[in-house]
Design a protein around this motif. Structure first.
Motif, PDB file in Angstrom:
ATOM      1  N   ARG A   1       0.855  -1.174  -0.116  1.00 21.10           N
ATOM      2  CA  ARG A   1      -0.079  -0.075  -0.019  1.00 21.10           C
ATOM      3  C   ARG A   1       0.984   1.081  -0.164  1.00 21.10           C
ATOM      4  NH1 ARG A   1      -2.532  -0.332   4.863  1.00 21.10           N
ATOM      5  NH2 ARG A   1      -0.920   0.798   5.797  1.00 21.10           N
ATOM      6  N   ARG A   2       0.427   2.146  -0.924  1.00 22.07           N
ATOM      7  CA  ARG A   2       1.263   3.465  -0.958  1.00 22.07           C
ATOM      8  C   ARG A   2       0.307   4.695  -1.271  1.00 22.07           C
ATOM      9  NH1 ARG A   2       4.256   6.504  -4.898  1.00 22.07           N
ATOM     10  NH2 ARG A   2       3.417   5.353  -6.401  1.00 22.07           N
ATOM     11  N   ARG A   3       0.607   5.451  -0.222  1.00 20.15           N
ATOM     12  CA  ARG A   3      -0.294   6.921  -0.462  1.00 20.15           C
ATOM     13  C   ARG A   3       0.289   7.755  -1.089  1.00 20.15           C
ATOM     14  NH1 ARG A   3      -1.019   4.895   4.683  1.00 20.15           N
ATOM     15  NH2 ARG A   3      -3.147   4.708   5.442  1.00 20.15           N
ATOM     16  N   VAL A   4      -0.289   8.605  -2.103  1.00 18.42           N
ATOM     17  CA  VAL A   4       0.307   9.578  -2.818  1.00 18.42           C
ATOM     18  C   VAL A   4       1.221  10.337  -2.036  1.00 18.42           C
ATOM     19  CG1 VAL A   4      -0.060  11.623  -4.174  1.00 18.42           C
ATOM     20  CG2 VAL A   4      -1.740   9.955  -4.326  1.00 18.42           C
ATOM     21  N   GLY A   5       2.658  10.692  -2.560  1.00 17.65           N
ATOM     22  CA  GLY A   5       3.578  11.317  -1.864  1.00 17.65           C
ATOM     23  C   GLY A   5       4.688  10.561  -1.253  1.00 17.65           C
ATOM     24  N   GLU A   6       4.311   9.244  -0.877  1.00 16.48           N
ATOM     25  CA  GLU A   6       5.262   8.362  -0.174  1.00 16.48           C
ATOM     26  C   GLU A   6       6.095   7.762  -1.074  1.00 16.48           C
ATOM     27  OE1 GLU A   6       2.378   6.624   3.629  1.00 16.48           O
ATOM     28  OE2 GLU A   6       2.594   5.333   1.788  1.00 16.48           O
ATOM     29  N   GLN A   7       7.462   7.728  -0.546  1.00 18.94           N
ATOM     30  CA  GLN A   7       8.601   7.090  -1.287  1.00 18.94           C
ATOM     31  C   GLN A   7       8.388   5.715  -1.354  1.00 18.94           C
ATOM     32  OE1 GLN A   7      10.582   8.599  -3.338  1.00 18.94           O
ATOM     33  NE2 GLN A   7       9.795  10.424  -3.050  1.00 18.94           N
ATOM     34  N   MET A   8       8.224   5.067  -0.300  1.00 20.69           N
ATOM     35  CA  MET A   8       8.100   3.625  -0.190  1.00 20.69           C
ATOM     36  C   MET A   8       6.668   3.400   0.518  1.00 20.69           C
ATOM     37  SD  MET A   8      11.109   2.451  -1.061  1.00 20.69           S
ATOM     38  CE  MET A   8      10.930   1.017  -0.162  1.00 20.69           C
ATOM     39  N   GLY A   9       6.246   2.421  -0.104  1.00 19.75           N
ATOM     40  CA  GLY A   9       4.834   1.508   0.419  1.00 19.75           C
ATOM     41  C   GLY A   9       4.940   0.967   1.805  1.00 19.75           C
ATOM     42  N   ALA A  10       3.992   0.644   2.337  1.00 17.67           N
ATOM     43  CA  ALA A  10       3.969  -0.379   3.482  1.00 17.67           C
ATOM     44  C   ALA A  10       3.554  -1.779   2.964  1.00 17.67           C
ATOM     45  CB  ALA A  10       2.992   0.064   4.550  1.00 17.67           C
ATOM     46  N   ILE A  11       4.044  -2.773   3.383  1.00 16.39           N
ATOM     47  CA  ILE A  11       3.793  -4.167   3.046  1.00 16.39           C
ATOM     48  C   ILE A  11       2.524  -4.653   3.830  1.00 16.39           C
ATOM     49  CG2 ILE A  11       4.351  -6.549   3.083  1.00 16.39           C
ATOM     50  CD1 ILE A  11       7.295  -5.631   2.838  1.00 16.39           C
ATOM     51  N   VAL A  12       1.448  -4.981   3.156  1.00 17.85           N
ATOM     52  CA  VAL A  12       0.095  -5.253   3.924  1.00 17.85           C
ATOM     53  C   VAL A  12       0.080  -6.762   4.058  1.00 17.85           C
ATOM     54  CG1 VAL A  12      -2.396  -4.958   3.506  1.00 17.85           C
ATOM     55  CG2 VAL A  12      -0.915  -3.215   2.595  1.00 17.85           C
ATOM     56  N   GLN A  13       0.457  -7.577   3.051  1.00 18.11           N
ATOM     57  CA  GLN A  13       0.443  -8.861   3.445  1.00 18.11           C
ATOM     58  C   GLN A  13       1.301  -9.555   2.658  1.00 18.11           C
ATOM     59  OE1 GLN A  13      -3.559 -10.505   3.148  1.00 18.11           O
ATOM     60  NE2 GLN A  13      -2.699 -12.552   3.891  1.00 18.11           N
ATOM     61  N   GLU A  14       2.084 -10.690   3.080  1.00 16.56           N
ATOM     62  CA  GLU A  14       3.116 -11.253   2.103  1.00 16.56           C
ATOM     63  C   GLU A  14       2.653 -12.801   2.131  1.00 16.56           C
ATOM     64  OE1 GLU A  14       7.413  -9.878   2.238  1.00 16.56           O
ATOM     65  OE2 GLU A  14       7.619 -12.135   3.365  1.00 16.56           O
ATOM     66  N   TRP A  15       3.074 -13.593   1.256  1.00 17.14           N
ATOM     67  CA  TRP A  15       2.559 -14.861   0.783  1.00 17.14           C
ATOM     68  C   TRP A  15       3.948 -15.509   0.326  1.00 17.14           C
ATOM     69  CZ3 TRP A  15      -0.369 -11.273  -1.032  1.00 17.14           C
ATOM     70  CH2 TRP A  15      -1.734 -10.776  -0.579  1.00 17.14           C
ATOM     71  N   PRO A  16       4.364 -16.924   0.463  1.00 22.89           N
ATOM     72  CA  PRO A  16       5.259 -17.599  -0.257  1.00 22.89           C
ATOM     73  C   PRO A  16       4.777 -17.705  -1.564  1.00 22.89           C
ATOM     74  CG  PRO A  16       4.535 -18.981   1.591  1.00 22.89           C
ATOM     75  CD  PRO A  16       3.301 -17.810   1.378  1.00 22.89           C
ATOM     76  N   ARG A  17       5.817 -17.549  -2.527  1.00 21.09           N
ATOM     77  CA  ARG A  17       5.598 -17.449  -3.927  1.00 21.09           C
ATOM     78  C   ARG A  17       4.850 -19.028  -4.404  1.00 21.09           C
ATOM     79  NH1 ARG A  17       3.961 -15.255  -8.196  1.00 21.09           N
ATOM     80  NH2 ARG A  17       5.055 -15.678 -10.146  1.00 21.09           N
ATOM     81  N   THR A  18       4.142 -19.055  -5.134  1.00 22.10           N
ATOM     82  CA  THR A  18       3.668 -20.278  -5.672  1.00 22.10           C
ATOM     83  C   THR A  18       3.455 -19.948  -7.285  1.00 22.10           C
ATOM     84  OG1 THR A  18       1.119 -19.610  -5.126  1.00 22.10           O
ATOM     85  CG2 THR A  18       2.308 -21.012  -3.560  1.00 22.10           C
ATOM     86  N   GLU A  19       3.639 -21.122  -7.962  1.00 24.18           N
ATOM     87  CA  GLU A  19       3.462 -21.107  -9.275  1.00 24.18           C
ATOM     88  C   GLU A  19       2.059 -20.845  -9.562  1.00 24.18           C
ATOM     89  OE1 GLU A  19       5.773 -20.940 -11.736  1.00 24.18           O
ATOM     90  OE2 GLU A  19       7.127 -20.714 -10.340  1.00 24.18           O
ATOM     91  N   PRO A  20       1.590 -20.069 -10.715  1.00 21.10           N
ATOM     92  CA  PRO A  20       0.240 -19.899 -11.053  1.00 21.10           C
ATOM     93  C   PRO A  20      -0.274 -21.375 -11.421  1.00 21.10           C
ATOM     94  CG  PRO A  20       1.617 -18.400 -12.194  1.00 21.10           C
ATOM     95  CD  PRO A  20       2.649 -19.093 -11.499  1.00 21.10           C
ATOM     96  N   ALA A  21      -1.561 -21.584 -11.184  1.00 18.57           N
ATOM     97  CA  ALA A  21      -2.285 -22.783 -11.699  1.00 18.57           C
ATOM     98  C   ALA A  21      -2.273 -23.158 -13.287  1.00 18.57           C
ATOM     99  CB  ALA A  21      -3.816 -22.979 -11.100  1.00 18.57           C
ATOM    100  N   SER A  22      -1.839 -24.218 -13.569  1.00 17.55           N
ATOM    101  CA  SER A  22      -2.006 -24.356 -14.938  1.00 17.55           C
ATOM    102  C   SER A  22      -3.234 -24.511 -15.535  1.00 17.55           C
ATOM    103  CB  SER A  22      -1.238 -25.677 -15.421  1.00 17.55           C
ATOM    104  OG  SER A  22      -2.439 -26.847 -14.939  1.00 17.55           O
ATOM    105  N   PRO A  23      -3.554 -23.841 -16.843  1.00 20.74           N
ATOM    106  CA  PRO A  23      -4.795 -23.865 -17.550  1.00 20.74           C
ATOM    107  C   PRO A  23      -5.608 -25.164 -17.354  1.00 20.74           C
ATOM    108  CG  PRO A  23      -3.300 -23.061 -19.026  1.00 20.74           C
ATOM    109  CD  PRO A  23      -2.475 -23.779 -17.757  1.00 20.74           C
ATOM    110  N   THR A  24      -5.055 -26.358 -17.149  1.00 19.71           N
ATOM    111  CA  THR A  24      -5.836 -27.693 -16.892  1.00 19.71           C
ATOM    112  C   THR A  24      -6.094 -27.851 -15.541  1.00 19.71           C
ATOM    113  OG1 THR A  24      -3.732 -28.747 -17.068  1.00 19.71           O
ATOM    114  CG2 THR A  24      -4.876 -28.544 -19.326  1.00 19.71           C
ATOM    115  N   SER A  25      -5.611 -27.218 -14.503  1.00 22.81           N
ATOM    116  CA  SER A  25      -5.903 -27.500 -13.367  1.00 22.81           C
ATOM    117  C   SER A  25      -7.372 -27.360 -13.016  1.00 22.81           C
ATOM    118  CB  SER A  25      -4.887 -26.544 -12.315  1.00 22.81           C
ATOM    119  OG  SER A  25      -3.739 -26.820 -12.566  1.00 22.81           O
ATOM    120  N   PRO A  26      -7.984 -28.054 -12.083  1.00 18.11           N
ATOM    121  CA  PRO A  26      -9.384 -27.902 -11.619  1.00 18.11           C
ATOM    122  C   PRO A  26      -9.615 -26.535 -10.937  1.00 18.11           C
ATOM    123  CG  PRO A  26      -8.322 -29.466 -10.318  1.00 18.11           C
ATOM    124  CD  PRO A  26      -7.237 -29.289 -11.358  1.00 18.11           C
TER     125      PRO A  26
END
Length: 133
Positions: free
Chosen positions: A108-133
């Motif tokens: 999240r970043r407000r206008v005028g802020e140089q750095m934003g705040a981390i609201v939430q962080e997740w472990p990186r996962t690969e996107p589901a393939s188009p054939t995944s349910p």
């Protein structure tokens, strides 16, 4: 609910196609909430889109007129009418993918802020393939 199927061929640069695909993912994978979806597009710059078949020509003039209203978010409301709202003074949330670090973040970043705040962080996962349910 009555459903209708339409097919369009879209010609654009690879970067515009990537944004379009992400925009369509908003629509397709909507988590069941009501919102306004948008996509950055530089219509007087390098971004170009050609659709076949083209949209109804009667929509050209109203779309161009609302586009000249202001710099902000232009959208089509639930009632089918064009709207524009300023967004420059609002908070911006950004989803960032850090592939090499193995994390994704919502920032999240407000206008005028140089750095934003981390609201939430997740472990990186690969996107589901188009054939995944």
């Amino acid at each position: 609910m009555t459903m209708e199927t339409k097919t369009f061929t879209i010609t654009a640069s690879p970067s515009v196609h990537r944004r379009l695909e992400r925009f369509l993912a908003f629509l397709h994978y909507n988590a069941g909430h009501s919102t306004i979806f948008g996509m950055q597009f530089d219509g007087d710059g390098q971004d170009r889109v050609v659709m076949d078949p083209p949209p109804n020509p009667a929509l050209a003039l109203p779309a161009q007129r609302i586009g000249g209203a202001l710099d902000g978010l232009e959208y089509v409301g639930a009632d089918g009418n064009y709207r524009a709202v300023p967004i420059s003074n609002h908070v911006v949330y950004r989803y960032r993918e850090f592939v090499s670090e193995g994390i994704d973040q919502l920032q999240r970043r407000r206008v005028g802020e140089q750095m934003g705040a981390i609201v939430q962080e997740w472990p990186r996962t690969e996107p589901a393939s188009p054939t995944s349910p």
